[in-house]
Design a protein around this motif. Sequence first.
Motif, PDB file in Angstrom:
ATOM      1  N   VAL A 110       0.776  -0.966   0.271  1.00 34.71           N
ATOM      2  CA  VAL A 110      -0.283  -0.093   0.193  1.00 34.71           C
ATOM      3  C   VAL A 110       1.056   1.373   0.144  1.00 34.71           C
ATOM      4  O   VAL A 110       1.785   1.426   0.844  1.00 34.71           O
ATOM      5  N   LYS A 111       0.624   2.355  -0.634  1.00 37.46           N
ATOM      6  CA  LYS A 111       1.281   3.559  -0.956  1.00 37.46           C
ATOM      7  C   LYS A 111      -0.002   4.575  -0.156  1.00 37.46           C
ATOM      8  O   LYS A 111      -0.516   4.931  -1.454  1.00 37.46           O
ATOM      9  N   GLN A 115      -3.806  10.650  -2.133  1.00 35.68           N
ATOM     10  CA  GLN A 115      -5.077   9.393  -2.938  1.00 35.68           C
ATOM     11  C   GLN A 115      -3.329   7.857  -2.017  1.00 35.68           C
ATOM     12  O   GLN A 115      -2.884   8.030  -1.381  1.00 35.68           O
ATOM     13  N   VAL A 116      -4.378   6.761  -2.162  1.00 28.69           N
ATOM     14  CA  VAL A 116      -3.556   5.241  -1.203  1.00 28.69           C
ATOM     15  C   VAL A 116      -3.781   4.189  -2.997  1.00 28.69           C
ATOM     16  O   VAL A 116      -4.751   4.516  -3.375  1.00 28.69           O
ATOM     17  N   ARG A 141       4.131  -6.417  -5.379  1.00 23.46           N
ATOM     18  CA  ARG A 141       5.004  -6.956  -4.515  1.00 23.46           C
ATOM     19  C   ARG A 141       6.526  -6.932  -5.307  1.00 23.46           C
ATOM     20  O   ARG A 141       5.620  -7.866  -6.588  1.00 23.46           O
ATOM     21  N   PRO A 142       7.945  -6.554  -5.634  1.00 23.30           N
ATOM     22  CA  PRO A 142       8.849  -7.206  -6.905  1.00 23.30           C
ATOM     23  C   PRO A 142       8.265  -8.570  -6.162  1.00 23.30           C
ATOM     24  O   PRO A 142       8.175  -9.034  -5.642  1.00 23.30           O
ATOM     25  N   GLY A 143       8.756  -8.926  -7.748  1.00 22.66           N
ATOM     26  CA  GLY A 143       8.656 -10.126  -7.822  1.00 22.66           C
ATOM     27  C   GLY A 143       7.598 -10.060  -8.928  1.00 22.66           C
ATOM     28  O   GLY A 143       7.586 -11.233 -10.012  1.00 22.66           O
ATOM     29  N   GLY A 200      -0.396  -2.960 -14.013  1.00 18.15           N
ATOM     30  CA  GLY A 200      -0.121  -3.427 -12.985  1.00 18.15           C
ATOM     31  C   GLY A 200      -0.732  -2.109 -11.853  1.00 18.15           C
ATOM     32  O   GLY A 200       0.030  -1.944 -10.686  1.00 18.15           O
ATOM     33  N   VAL A 201      -1.568  -0.535 -11.527  1.00 16.47           N
ATOM     34  CA  VAL A 201      -1.956  -0.258 -10.534  1.00 16.47           C
ATOM     35  C   VAL A 201      -2.911  -0.514 -10.557  1.00 16.47           C
ATOM     36  O   VAL A 201      -3.981  -0.319 -10.767  1.00 16.47           O
TER      37      VAL A 201
END
Length: 219
Positions: free
Chosen positions: A1-2, A9-10, A15-17, A50-51
């Motif tokens: 979560v960013k 905005q959230v 995750r990486p990979g 991807g977002v």
Amino acid sequence: VKVDEVNRQVCFVLRPGYQLPTPTGPTGQLYADKTRAPATSSATPATTPGVVVAAVPAPAPITPTTPAVAVSAPVAPVLPPVAPAKDGSIPAATLTAAAKPSTPEVPAPKAPNQLAVAAPVIEVKPAPPSRPLPQVWTAEVGSTLRDSVEEWAKKARWRVIWAQEDLNYPIEAPLHFEGSFQEAIKQLFPLYDNAPRSFVVDGSEGSQSVLYVAERKKK
């Protein structure tokens, strides 16, 4: 979560990979696309692969708060020091006065100054009845007693009956009387009571005012 605190905005990212290749578009255009895209649900994916963009909750409305008004408690009156009794007790009257809060006296509103002007009382006094001027009866020197009496009777609207034609006296001094015709006659003939031939005078006043003059008979 960013969490993007600048744009409020959230975002959810992989995750990486598990991430997909980085898109060729600039980062500023990516954020612009995110802003224009409607946020319907937290699970709806964005146009960019991807977002995932989460819905931003609306800010809570700011409700103005009314400041509380501080109500000051009634201040107890300051009583002068009271000396306690010999046994150490304080009089009950002093405690009662201290327990009762002082209530400030609110002056009653003053009524506007009104000048009461009393209406002037004018007292109208009836005029006194006018007194008729006294009648004046005069006999001038040179006239006779009969001529003067007959002239007075004509002025007073009386009729004179002179019984003895030869009974008459000249006026030797001026005569002056005031009053009615009857009063003048009553004052005139007594002047001749000591004459050689005196008079008897009688009269009747009414519809026909008549004055009767005759000689007084000697005893």
